[in-house]
Write an enzyme that holds these catalytic residues in place. Structure first.
Site, PDB file in Angstrom:
ATOM      1  N   HIS A   1      94.751  40.485  69.747  1.00  0.00           N
ATOM      2  CA  HIS A   1      94.520  41.021  71.088  1.00  0.00           C
ATOM      3  C   HIS A   1      95.386  42.240  71.393  1.00  0.00           C
ATOM      4  O   HIS A   1      95.010  43.108  72.179  1.00  0.00           O
ATOM      5  CB  HIS A   1      94.811  39.914  72.120  1.00  0.00           C
ATOM      6  CG  HIS A   1      94.455  40.297  73.520  1.00  0.00           C
ATOM      7  ND1 HIS A   1      93.153  40.282  73.980  1.00  0.00           N
ATOM      8  CD2 HIS A   1      95.223  40.742  74.545  1.00  0.00           C
ATOM      9  CE1 HIS A   1      93.149  40.684  75.242  1.00  0.00           C
ATOM     10  NE2 HIS A   1      94.388  40.971  75.612  1.00  0.00           N
TER      11      HIS A   1
ATOM     12  N   ALA B   1      88.972  51.514  80.154  1.00  0.00           N
ATOM     13  CA  ALA B   1      88.701  50.272  79.431  1.00  0.00           C
ATOM     14  C   ALA B   1      88.629  49.104  80.400  1.00  0.00           C
ATOM     15  O   ALA B   1      89.501  48.936  81.249  1.00  0.00           O
ATOM     16  CB  ALA B   1      89.778  50.030  78.376  1.00  0.00           C
TER      17      ALA B   1
ATOM     18  N   HIS C   1      88.773  47.600  71.102  1.00  0.00           N
ATOM     19  CA  HIS C   1      87.349  47.698  70.772  1.00  0.00           C
ATOM     20  C   HIS C   1      86.874  49.135  70.811  1.00  0.00           C
ATOM     21  O   HIS C   1      87.529  49.997  71.400  1.00  0.00           O
ATOM     22  CB  HIS C   1      86.521  46.862  71.753  1.00  0.00           C
ATOM     23  CG  HIS C   1      86.554  47.392  73.170  1.00  0.00           C
ATOM     24  ND1 HIS C   1      87.678  47.305  73.975  1.00  0.00           N
ATOM     25  CD2 HIS C   1      85.617  48.042  73.898  1.00  0.00           C
ATOM     26  CE1 HIS C   1      87.418  47.863  75.152  1.00  0.00           C
ATOM     27  NE2 HIS C   1      86.177  48.329  75.130  1.00  0.00           N
TER      28      HIS C   1
ATOM     29  N   GLN D   1      83.047  51.384  71.332  1.00  0.00           N
ATOM     30  CA  GLN D   1      81.673  51.192  71.807  1.00  0.00           C
ATOM     31  C   GLN D   1      80.736  52.223  71.192  1.00  0.00           C
ATOM     32  O   GLN D   1      81.142  53.343  70.872  1.00  0.00           O
ATOM     33  CB  GLN D   1      81.617  51.332  73.332  1.00  0.00           C
ATOM     34  CG  GLN D   1      82.526  50.333  74.044  1.00  0.00           C
ATOM     35  CD  GLN D   1      82.447  50.476  75.549  1.00  0.00           C
ATOM     36  OE1 GLN D   1      81.400  50.268  76.153  1.00  0.00           O
ATOM     37  NE2 GLN D   1      83.554  50.838  76.168  1.00  0.00           N
TER      38      GLN D   1
END
Ligand SMILES: [Zn+2]
Ligand SMILES: [Zn+2]
Length: 251
Positions: A26, A73, A79, A81
């Site tokens: 994370h 974000a 991540h 996109q």
């Protein structure tokens, strides 16, 4: 795919939106991952870009990353996109058109010329060795804005080969690490700019292969876009690109 007539037209709601989860951890951003891991992530970028580009209703494939709430974000887990749109976006169109104007004037790719000029000047280069070059552009809009260009002329990121992906992973990890060190883990946006789908360039820009050159722009979010920027499209950047490049180079 544009609906409506006359003054108002709207796009049909077709497109693609994919989220690439870069790692199970994370709290580790892309630049914190091992080189092999970053290589795997950029390999997924390439494979998804290729697969989406196989569908002609999607005219443009936009790969981007928002890191940190200040950069837009909404997920804190690291991540990237991918959005595909049914038209060529305005910003991409502007780049393609200025590339074409420059190419018509002197027969050379504007981006290849920039690589040559930056290599010679050297003062804005963050990292110049290998198959890619990272530099702070001459007219950087944002403090520490950094671009990564492949030295091999190629219009589309989707066409990148496996060896180039190795080089891309290396420089991307390096540049993100430098930004993190110099700016204490800043929020940033990362965008990949590449040529639109051939079906939309065939008529409008039949020679695009000669004059467009894919690249990555990394935009740390340290300042706010405010009235002057909205009103004029000009950006106020409080640090010179040469000084920003020196900090990043020496990090
Ligand atoms: Zn070029
Ligand atoms: Zn661009």
């Amino acid at each position: 795919v544009i609906r409506g007539t006359g003054l108002f037209q709207a796009l049909d709601g077709i497109g693609v939106h994919e989220v690439i989860i870069e790692s199970p951890a994370h709290d580790r951003d892309l630049g914190d991952l091992s080189l092999d891991h970053v290589r795997e992530v950029v390999g997924v970028y390439r494979d998804r870009a290729r697969s989406i580009a196989a569908e002609p209703q999607y005219r443009y494939v936009q790969i981007f990353k928002n890191k940190g709430p200040e950069a837009g974000a909404t997920l804190s887990h690291p991540h990237t996109q991918i959005l595909a749109t049914p038209i060529v976006p305005k910003r991409v169109r502007e780049e393609v058109e200025s590339g074409e104007r420059s190419w018509r004037a002197d027969g050379r790719c504007l981006y290849c010329r920039i690589i040559g000029e930056e290599e010679t000047a050297a003062e804005r280069v963050v990292r110049g060795s290998g198959p890619f070059m990272a530099f702070v552009p001459f007219a950087a809009r944002f403090p520490f804005e950094t671009h990564i260009y492949p030295k091999r002329h190629a219009p589309s990121f989707a066409g990148i080969d496996d060896r180039e992906l190795d080089g891309l992973a290396e420089i991307l990890r390096d540049v993100l690490g430098r930004l993190k060190t110099v700016l204490s883990d800043p929020p940033y946006n990362l965008v990949v700019h590449q040529a639109p789908h051939p079906d939309s360039t065939r008529v409008e820009w039949p020679e695009i292969e000669s004059f467009y050159h894919w690249h990555i722009e990394i935009l740390p979010v340290l300042t706010k876009i405010a009235g002057f920027e909205w009103g004029t499209g000009f950006h106020i950047n409080p640090i010179s690109p040469e000084l920003a490049a020196r900090f990043l180079r020496e990090a």
